[in-house]
Scaffold this motif. Structure first.
Motif, PDB file in Angstrom:
ATOM      1  N   PRO A  69       0.862  -1.353   0.033  1.00 38.45           N
ATOM      2  CA  PRO A  69       0.128   0.203  -0.050  1.00 38.45           C
ATOM      3  C   PRO A  69       0.822   1.235  -0.054  1.00 38.45           C
ATOM      4  O   PRO A  69       2.030   1.130  -0.122  1.00 38.45           O
ATOM      5  CB  PRO A  69      -0.740  -0.155   1.256  1.00 38.45           C
ATOM      6  N   GLY A  70       0.237   2.408   0.101  1.00 40.28           N
ATOM      7  CA  GLY A  70       1.085   3.538   0.087  1.00 40.28           C
ATOM      8  C   GLY A  70       1.000   4.173  -1.284  1.00 40.28           C
ATOM      9  O   GLY A  70       0.269   3.804  -2.325  1.00 40.28           O
ATOM     10  N   ASP A  71       2.131   5.150  -1.509  1.00 42.94           N
ATOM     11  CA  ASP A  71       2.376   5.869  -2.462  1.00 42.94           C
ATOM     12  C   ASP A  71       3.278   5.285  -3.247  1.00 42.94           C
ATOM     13  O   ASP A  71       4.327   4.606  -2.977  1.00 42.94           O
ATOM     14  CB  ASP A  71       2.856   7.294  -2.383  1.00 42.94           C
ATOM     15  N   HIS A  72       3.083   5.305  -4.838  1.00 46.03           N
ATOM     16  CA  HIS A  72       4.022   4.386  -5.652  1.00 46.03           C
ATOM     17  C   HIS A  72       4.807   5.460  -6.419  1.00 46.03           C
ATOM     18  O   HIS A  72       4.305   6.308  -7.102  1.00 46.03           O
ATOM     19  CB  HIS A  72       3.240   3.449  -6.408  1.00 46.03           C
ATOM     20  N   ASP A 117       8.003   2.121  -3.104  1.00 51.83           N
ATOM     21  CA  ASP A 117       6.714   2.370  -2.549  1.00 51.83           C
ATOM     22  C   ASP A 117       6.989   2.941  -1.254  1.00 51.83           C
ATOM     23  O   ASP A 117       8.101   2.732  -0.658  1.00 51.83           O
ATOM     24  CB  ASP A 117       6.150   1.099  -2.200  1.00 51.83           C
ATOM     25  N   ILE A 176       5.476   4.853   2.469  1.00 52.85           N
ATOM     26  CA  ILE A 176       4.201   5.068   3.283  1.00 52.85           C
ATOM     27  C   ILE A 176       4.684   5.723   4.636  1.00 52.85           C
ATOM     28  O   ILE A 176       5.848   5.611   4.685  1.00 52.85           O
ATOM     29  CB  ILE A 176       3.590   3.580   3.872  1.00 52.85           C
ATOM     30  N   HIS A 185       7.720  -7.109  -1.945  1.00 51.36           N
ATOM     31  CA  HIS A 185       6.584  -7.772  -1.252  1.00 51.36           C
ATOM     32  C   HIS A 185       7.009  -8.552   0.031  1.00 51.36           C
ATOM     33  O   HIS A 185       6.102  -8.727   0.658  1.00 51.36           O
ATOM     34  CB  HIS A 185       5.992  -8.705  -2.361  1.00 51.36           C
ATOM     35  N   ASP A 241       5.568  -7.074   3.176  1.00 53.49           N
ATOM     36  CA  ASP A 241       4.316  -6.811   3.242  1.00 53.49           C
ATOM     37  C   ASP A 241       3.611  -6.914   4.690  1.00 53.49           C
ATOM     38  O   ASP A 241       2.736  -6.086   4.963  1.00 53.49           O
ATOM     39  CB  ASP A 241       3.692  -7.806   2.394  1.00 53.49           C
ATOM     40  N   GLU A 261       2.956  -1.483   6.716  1.00 53.42           N
ATOM     41  CA  GLU A 261       2.063  -0.352   7.275  1.00 53.42           C
ATOM     42  C   GLU A 261       2.193  -0.300   8.648  1.00 53.42           C
ATOM     43  O   GLU A 261       2.004   0.722   9.013  1.00 53.42           O
ATOM     44  CB  GLU A 261       0.643  -0.981   7.048  1.00 53.42           C
TER      45      GLU A 261
END
Length: 311
Positions: free
Chosen positions: A36-39, A52, A54, A75, A78, A82
Motif C-alpha cells: 500500500p501507500g504511494d508508488h 513504495d 508510506i 513484497h 508486506d 504498514e
C-alpha cells in the motif's frame, strides 16, 4: 539414422519448451503494486526503479531492502510495511532487475546492486534506518560506509550465495529458449513452494496464497530471468567479506537470525556478531524470514522495543 532421430528429438524438445515459455508469458499479467501507500519511480543510470512509500515524511526515514531470489521484490515486507509506517517514513524499492523495476538483459553484478543501494539511500533518504535481507544486507553494509545511516538491521546477512562464480550457469539461464524454460521450472508454483519449504519458512502455513501468486507473477515478467541468472551463477556475491565491511561501518548494527535456519545457519550469525561487535537477536521457530513469520516482533526490533539478545 540414430543421429537423425536424436536431432529430431532435440528439436522437438526445444520446440515444446518454446511453446511452454510463450504460454506462461501469456498468463503473466502486468505487475501492479503489492504494497500500500504511494508508488514512485526513481530514475537511476537508465533504469526506472519502482519504490513504495508510506508514513509521514517528517518521521525518521526507514529503508527496506528485499533479499535476492528468482521471485524477489519488495513484497517481502508486506507484513511489516504498514505497521512501521505508523512510526517511520518507510521506503521500499524493488532492486534493479526485480519486481516492478526495469529488467534489461544486462550482466547483473554485485557492484551494480551495491552502487544502486548507496545512491538510492543518498538520493531518497536522510540518515535512515536501513533493513537489509540476506545478500542485500551486504550491499546495505557497503553503502553504510559511504552514506550516513542511523542504524543497520540485517536479516541473516551473507556475502556468499552459491559458493563461487560459474559463467556457464549464467549463460545457460540467460539463453532465450532453454534458459527461459529452466527459469520457468524453478519459479513454477511447485518450485516456489519447494524452496520456501526447504529453507524459507519454518511453518508453511505462513505462506499465503496471495503472496505465492505475487511471486509467480513477479517471476514471469519480461526479463525476469536475467538478474536471477547472475545470482544463481554467483555473480551477485560481493567481492568484500561482510565482516570486514561491517567493521568499517560507523553505525550500530543489529543482526536478526532464525534459530532453525540451515541456509545461513545461526552459527554464522553468532560468529559475525562476535567478530564485529553487533547485537544479535534470535527468533525461535523461523528460518530465513523472521520478519515474515514474526512480523510484530520484528517491527519491535526496528523500533528497538524487543529486548532479547542472544550471543
Amino acid at each position: 539414422m540414430k543421429l537423425r532421430s536424436l536431432l529430431a528429438g532435440a528439436a522437438g524438445t526445444v520446440g515444446a519448451a518454446a511453446l511452454g515459455n510463450r504460454a506462461l508469458s501469456a498468463r503473466a499479467d502486468d505487475l501492479e503494486p503489492f504494497l500500500p501507500g504511494d508508488h514512485h519511480i526513481y530514475r537511476w543510470r537508465g533504469f526506472e526503479v519502482a519504490y513504495d512509500e508510506i508514513g509521514d515524511p517528517d518521521d525518521p526515514d526507514l529503508v527496506l531492502l528485499h533479499g535476492i531470489n528468482a521471485a524477489a521484490s519488495n513484497h517481502e515486507f508486506d507484513r511489516i510495511f504498514e505497521a512501521l509506517g505508523e512510526d517511520y517514513h518507510v521506503i521500499a524499492p524493488d532492486l534493479p532487475g526485480f519486481g516492478r523495476s526495469d529488467r534489461p538483459p544486462l550482466l547483473y553484478s554485485s557492484s551494480l546492486l551495491a552502487t544502486f543501494v548507496e545512491e538510492f539511500l543518498a538520493d531518497e533518504s536522510e540518515r535512515p534506518i536501513v533493513v537489509g535481507s540476506s545478500l542485500t544486507g551486504a550491499y546495505a553494509a557497503m553503502a553504510a560506509r559511504e552514506v550516513p545511516v542511523e542504524r543497520l538491521v540485517l536479516i541473516a546477512p551473507t556475502d556468499t550465495s552459491m559458493g563461487g562464480r560459474r559463467t556457464w550457469v549464467r549463460s545457460l539461464v540467460r539463453s532465450p529458449v532453454v534458459g527461459q524454460a529452466l527459469h520457468n521450472l524453478v519459479v513454477s508454483e511447485a518450485g516456489l513452494r519447494h524452496f520456501h519449504g526447504d529453507h524459507g519458512y519454518y511453518d508453511m502455513d505462513n505462506l499465503d496464497d496471495e503472496v505465492l501468486a505475487r511471486e509467480w507473477q513477479t517471476a514471469h515478467q519480461p526479463g525476469a530471468r536475467f538478474a536471477p541468472a547472475s545470482f544463481l551463477a554467483g555473480f551477485l556475491d560481493p567481492d568484500e567479506d561482510l565482516d570486514a565491511v561491517l567493521r568499517d561501518v560507523d553505525a550500530p548494527v543489529t543482526l536478526v537470525w532464525g534459530r532453525e535456519a540451515d541456509v545461513s545457519p545461526l552459527s554464522d550469525g553468532q560468529a559475525l556478531a562476535e567478530e564485529v561487535d553487533a547485537r544479535l537477536i534470535v527468533f525461535d521457530e523461523t528460518l530465513l524470514l523472521p520478519h515474515v513469520e514474526h512480523p510484530e516482533k520484528f517491527a519491535d526490533v526496528v523500533r528497538e522495543e524487543y529486548a532479547t539478545v542472544t550471543h
